[in-house]
Write an enzyme that holds these catalytic residues in place. Sequence first.
Site, PDB file in Angstrom:
ATOM      1  N   HIS A 143      -6.194  -6.093  -1.636  1.00  0.00           N
ATOM      2  CA  HIS A 143      -5.060  -5.233  -1.310  1.00  0.00           C
ATOM      3  C   HIS A 143      -3.935  -6.035  -0.658  1.00  0.00           C
ATOM      4  CE1 HIS A 143      -3.781  -1.089  -1.162  1.00  0.00           C
ATOM      5  NE2 HIS A 143      -3.572  -1.099   0.135  1.00  0.00           N
ATOM      6  N   SER A 145       0.834  -1.197   0.000  1.00  0.00           N
ATOM      7  CA  SER A 145       0.000   0.000   0.000  1.00  0.00           C
ATOM      8  C   SER A 145       0.879   1.261   0.000  1.00  0.00           C
ATOM      9  CB  SER A 145      -0.957  -0.032   1.199  1.00  0.00           C
ATOM     10  OG  SER A 145      -1.955   0.944   1.056  1.00  0.00           O
ATOM     11  N   ASP A 201      -8.850  -4.950  -6.160  1.00  0.00           N
ATOM     12  CA  ASP A 201      -8.422  -3.844  -5.302  1.00  0.00           C
ATOM     13  C   ASP A 201      -8.630  -2.491  -5.989  1.00  0.00           C
ATOM     14  OD1 ASP A 201      -7.260  -2.248  -3.406  1.00  0.00           O
ATOM     15  OD2 ASP A 201      -5.201  -2.882  -3.810  1.00  0.00           O
TER      16      ASP A 201
END
Length: 484
Positions: free
Chosen positions: A431, A173, A405
């Site tokens: 994710h 991320s 995602d």
Amino acid sequence: MMKLTTLALVVAFFSNFLTISNAISTSQFLQQISSQSKYLTKEEHWFNQTLDHFSPYDHRKFGQRYYEFLDYFRIPDGPIFLKICGETTCSGIPNDYLSVLAKKFGAAVVTLEHRYYGKSSPFKSLTTGNLKYLSSKQALFDLAAFRNFYQESLNVKLNRSNIENPWFVFGVSYSGALSAWFRLKFPHLTCGSLASSAVVQAVYSFSEFDKQIGESAGPECKAVLQEITQLVESRLASNRKDLKELFEADELRNDGDFLYFMADAAVTAIQYGSPDRLCTPLLEAKKSGKDLVNAYATYVKEYYVKTFGASVKTYDQENLKSTAVNGDTSDRLWWFQVCTEVAYFQVAPSNDSIRSSKVDTRYHLDLCRNVFGAGIYPDVDATNLYYGGTKIAGSKIVFTNGSQDPWRHASKQTSSLEMPSYIISCHNCGHGTDMRGCPQSPLVPEGDAKNCSSPDAVRKVREKIVEHIDLWLSQCQVSGRSSM
């Protein structure tokens, strides 16, 4: 237990006090513990970090927390895996797929808590003025300084000098973006990077986020979610108090905050690999003629808040104004980074949106000004100019994304010779699937992919990751440097 074992391994290297049979049994025992544990280690260490890396006059320091896990380390020349902690409290080294990679490559694993987050706050108050040193640029220099400090301290422990272990950097991320940017800005300090679900493109008006949620949910679930949004907006206008009490969110006096909370609750299930937890009960409610708002309220309270662990106060702008350094301050800190660097404003598309159209750019800009003061806004053009966005001109960076995602639209999804990119395609691949398995939250030990709808899709991408790490580490070792 872990600390004693680490010491024993170092002693074994120098004096051979441990027999081979003891080493094997200890290793097997550790693997059993690690596979069942949420963390590889939670033992804290501290490093004196420079507050402002860009000033030649400011020499202030602050304590930055880090962790190390050496039980798989192949002394003395094994690689060092630097796992970047992102926009949250860093409570240890998680036992995700990185632990599998560490075993395979005989790697030490170290992780550094992001400045300001958790226990690594330079100040006793998080006023807007005190947050001026909170940025990705400062964080990258933190990582570089820590990397050199740790290498030097390892050399001292091993009674040697001017030796470089091969390093490899990992992140998911925002920390995935930091991983890519670290290789971009400090290529001499790492052999390569894994940038999992790496949001390298700062986006001002991120309407693609909501569009992907609709695609991932599927047409039936998307239609139900859109109907729920319309019903919520209608009830918000006619009976605001009762509606917010139904969701146990009456503390959200700002209607925009409440509507953001409504949108995020749906996003989370899809983003983190649990779409059926969201869609199945809502579709059943629709088919049986039940009240959809009540059905959604049940989902929000039972899954999003109770099971997933979300907090309503996260969405309260009055809570975000708090400058106290106690409890979890991650919400205020991340919003500051959002409001100054990267935006990622998750706005409703101009048509066919799931979230309320009231969650628009103006809502986000008003939040930034209300929480942090006038003049605070995200300079996304400067961020993308500095790092390159999805046109990042790096090398030896692996990009990975899950097909479901929504954040993948801020990541690099096209491959090049020096920067391969892979999409893991399956029904619940969200994710950070490559590192976390399925679902992506809560943590699955060792990132086990058995609950992914297509474990084979995850396995194939992981095989590619191993190939790249193996190649780039070997190239470092041939050159005698930690990077090339």
